[in-house]
Design an enzyme around this catalytic site. Structure first.
Site, PDB file in Angstrom:
ATOM      1  N   HIS A  37      98.211  17.923 104.762  1.00 44.91           N
ATOM      2  CA  HIS A  37      99.041  18.816 103.952  1.00 44.91           C
ATOM      3  C   HIS A  37      98.268  19.278 102.708  1.00 44.91           C
ATOM      4  CE1 HIS A  37     102.384  16.599 106.091  1.00 44.91           C
ATOM      5  NE2 HIS A  37     102.681  17.855 106.310  1.00 44.91           N
ATOM      6  N   GLY A  38      98.647  20.442 102.185  1.00 46.26           N
ATOM      7  CA  GLY A  38      98.100  20.886 100.911  1.00 46.26           C
ATOM      8  C   GLY A  38      96.906  21.811 101.035  1.00 46.26           C
ATOM      9  N   ASP A  47     112.520  19.517 107.422  1.00 44.39           N
ATOM     10  CA  ASP A  47     111.098  19.144 107.489  1.00 44.39           C
ATOM     11  C   ASP A  47     110.905  17.745 106.897  1.00 44.39           C
ATOM     12  OD1 ASP A  47     108.354  19.590 107.883  1.00 44.39           O
ATOM     13  OD2 ASP A  47     108.092  20.451 105.880  1.00 44.39           O
ATOM     14  N   ASN A  74     103.189  24.585 111.227  1.00 46.48           N
ATOM     15  CA  ASN A  74     103.832  24.475 109.906  1.00 46.48           C
ATOM     16  C   ASN A  74     102.976  25.067 108.791  1.00 46.48           C
ATOM     17  OD1 ASN A  74     105.662  22.994 111.341  1.00 46.48           O
ATOM     18  ND2 ASN A  74     105.677  21.246 109.941  1.00 46.48           N
ATOM     19  N   ARG A  82     102.654  29.299  99.071  1.00 55.03           N
ATOM     20  CA  ARG A  82     102.578  28.948  97.636  1.00 55.03           C
ATOM     21  C   ARG A  82     101.401  29.677  96.989  1.00 55.03           C
ATOM     22  NH1 ARG A  82     104.098  22.515  97.078  1.00 55.03           N
ATOM     23  NH2 ARG A  82     105.760  22.528  98.613  1.00 55.03           N
TER      24      ARG A  82
HETATM   25  P1  13P Z   1     100.476  23.025 104.708  1.00 52.99           P
HETATM   26  O1  13P Z   1     100.425  22.215 103.455  1.00 52.99           O
HETATM   27  O2  13P Z   1      99.146  23.093 105.371  1.00 52.99           O
HETATM   28  O3  13P Z   1     101.046  24.373 104.487  1.00 52.99           O
HETATM   29  O4  13P Z   1     101.446  22.253 105.740  1.00 52.99           O
HETATM   30  C1  13P Z   1     102.838  22.353 105.624  1.00 52.99           C
HETATM   31  C2  13P Z   1     103.555  21.378 106.476  1.00 52.99           C
HETATM   32  O5  13P Z   1     103.014  20.728 107.336  1.00 52.99           O
HETATM   33  C3  13P Z   1     105.006  21.259 106.249  1.00 52.99           C
HETATM   34  O6  13P Z   1     105.587  20.256 107.035  1.00 52.99           O
HETATM   35  O1  G3H Z   2     104.957  18.858 104.279  1.00 47.87           O
HETATM   36  C1  G3H Z   2     105.448  19.115 103.184  1.00 47.87           C
HETATM   37  C2  G3H Z   2     105.803  20.505 102.857  1.00 47.87           C
HETATM   38  O2  G3H Z   2     104.689  21.202 102.410  1.00 47.87           O
HETATM   39  C3  G3H Z   2     106.955  20.534 101.886  1.00 47.87           C
HETATM   40  O3  G3H Z   2     106.551  20.257 100.595  1.00 47.87           O
HETATM   41  O4  G3H Z   2     108.088  18.381  99.988  1.00 47.87           O
HETATM   42  O5  G3H Z   2     106.901  19.741  98.216  1.00 47.87           O
HETATM   43  O6  G3H Z   2     108.775  20.732  99.535  1.00 47.87           O
HETATM   44  P1  G3H Z   2     107.639  19.751  99.502  1.00 47.87           P
HETATM   45 ZN    ZN Z   3     104.307  18.579 107.364  1.00 38.62          ZN
END
Ligand code: 13P
Ligand code: G3H
Ligand code: ZN
Length: 316
Positions: free
Chosen positions: A179-180, A81, A253, A259
């Site tokens: 994200h988040g 990822d 994703n 979490r």
């Molecule tokens: P979320 O933070 O919405 O779960 O997205 C995760 C993601 O895009 C990982 O690549």
């Molecule tokens: O897009 C990012 C994912 O949520 C992964 O998060 O880099 O903290 O493992 P991380």
């Molecule tokens: Zn992502």
């Protein structure tokens, strides 16, 4: 059985989306495999750079190989990822990953294409598929003018050119998510209209939605009631997944929601059992809750119930 995302996308395109879940440890893996088998869904294990360095990348690979043996009926892809070029080559050369994401979305259009092309050439030579990204995810605030916000989204015409010139196998598109746990500040929302325009220019081509956690309000309330401080957390409406799948999204994703399950389980458990200091009882609760969460997410994505059909397709 580890397969490429390409095979999974061929089976899913236009009908449902496959859950791509970020994994860091043993308890998540156990819950992940159980939840996907309970709901009879194919799935994607996502490993971020942070996950690879959390313990040791070899350790995580070893856990996944073991899970493959413990759960022989599971069908899944192993995917890097948000890789940079170095991480992509490391995963391609490892011989373990079936899919990598090169995230050069921070570079300008031409450099994004050039970087992605290099990774695609290296990956395809080893039978590995590549996800790329065009556009800028999230961070769009209420005070930002609409034209500025739109500028961060994936330009449908550019998406067509990007795919043609980079040779990528799937494309992560920016359609309003971030994200988040804090998405859609103010009036921002998911831009299915932009997705529709992208699909028109790339018919049949697999698209990917990052930042797709739904941040369930019940989960947030329970975390806060047990001592957490998540104020104003908000996510993507799970009911939009099926429409997104019809519009070409084959991979969704999810990391943040998992979490939140971990946080809720651990906060509540130790609040209710202040005398306890054993990691296994709470770990067991977490694995069960994580499995339930995965199964319910697969229902929303539409991937639940498709495992046997995918197995038949793979058997040819
Ligand atoms: P979320 O933070 O919405 O779960 O997205 C995760 C993601 O895009 C990982 O690549
Ligand atoms: O897009 C990012 C994912 O949520 C992964 O998060 O880099 O903290 O493992 P991380
Ligand atoms: Zn992502």
């Amino acid at each position: 059985m580890i397969v490429t995302t390409k095979k999974l996308f061929e089976a899913a395109y236009g009908k449902y989306a496959i859950g791509a879940y970020n994994i860091n440890n043993l308890e998540q893996l156990m819950g992940l495999f159980r939840g996907n088998l309970d709901s009879k869904a194919p799935f994607i294990i996502q490993i971020s750079k942070g996950a690879r360095s959390y313990t040791n990348k070899i350790m995580l690979e070893g856990l996944i190989r073991s899970a493959d043996q413990v759960f022989p009926d599971a069908i899944f892809a192993v995917h890097l990822d948000h890789g940079d070029e170095e991480a992509c080559y490391d995963c391609i050369n490892s011989g373990f990953y079936s899919s990598v994401m090169i995230d050069a979305s921070g570079e300008d259009f031409e450099n994004n294409i050039a970087t992605t092309r290099r990774v695609v050439d290296a990956a395809h030579a080893r039978g590995i598929v590549v996800e790329a990204e065009l556009g800028q995810l999230g961070g769009v605030e209420e005070h930002v003018a609409v034209s500025e916000a739109d500028a961060k989204l994936t330009d449908p015409e550019k998406a067509r050119e990007f795919v043609e010139r980079s040779g990528c196998d799937s494309l992560a598109v920016a359609i309003g998510t971030s994200h988040g746990a804090y998405k859609f500040s103010g009036t921002q929302g998911l831009r299915l209209d932009v997705l529709e325009q992208i699909q028109k220019r790339l018919p049949g081509f697999p698209l990917v939605m990052h930042g797709s956690s739904s941040v369930p309000q019940e989960e947030v309330q329970r975390i806060n009631a047990a001592g957490g401080q998540l104020k104003g957390a908000k996510g993507v409406d799970e009911n939009s997944f099926k429409r997104a799948a019809e519009l070409g999204v084959t991979k969704v994703n999810i990391d943040t929601d998992g979490r939140l399950v971990w946080t809720r389980v651990h906060r509540e458990y130790f609040l209710e059992h202040p005398e306890n200091f054993d990691l296994r009882p709470v770990g067991k609760v977490f694995m069960g809750e994580y499995a339930r969460f995965i199964a319910s997410k697969n229902e929303k994505l539409g991937s639940a119930g498709h495992l046997d059909e995918v197995r038949k397709v793979l058997a040819g």
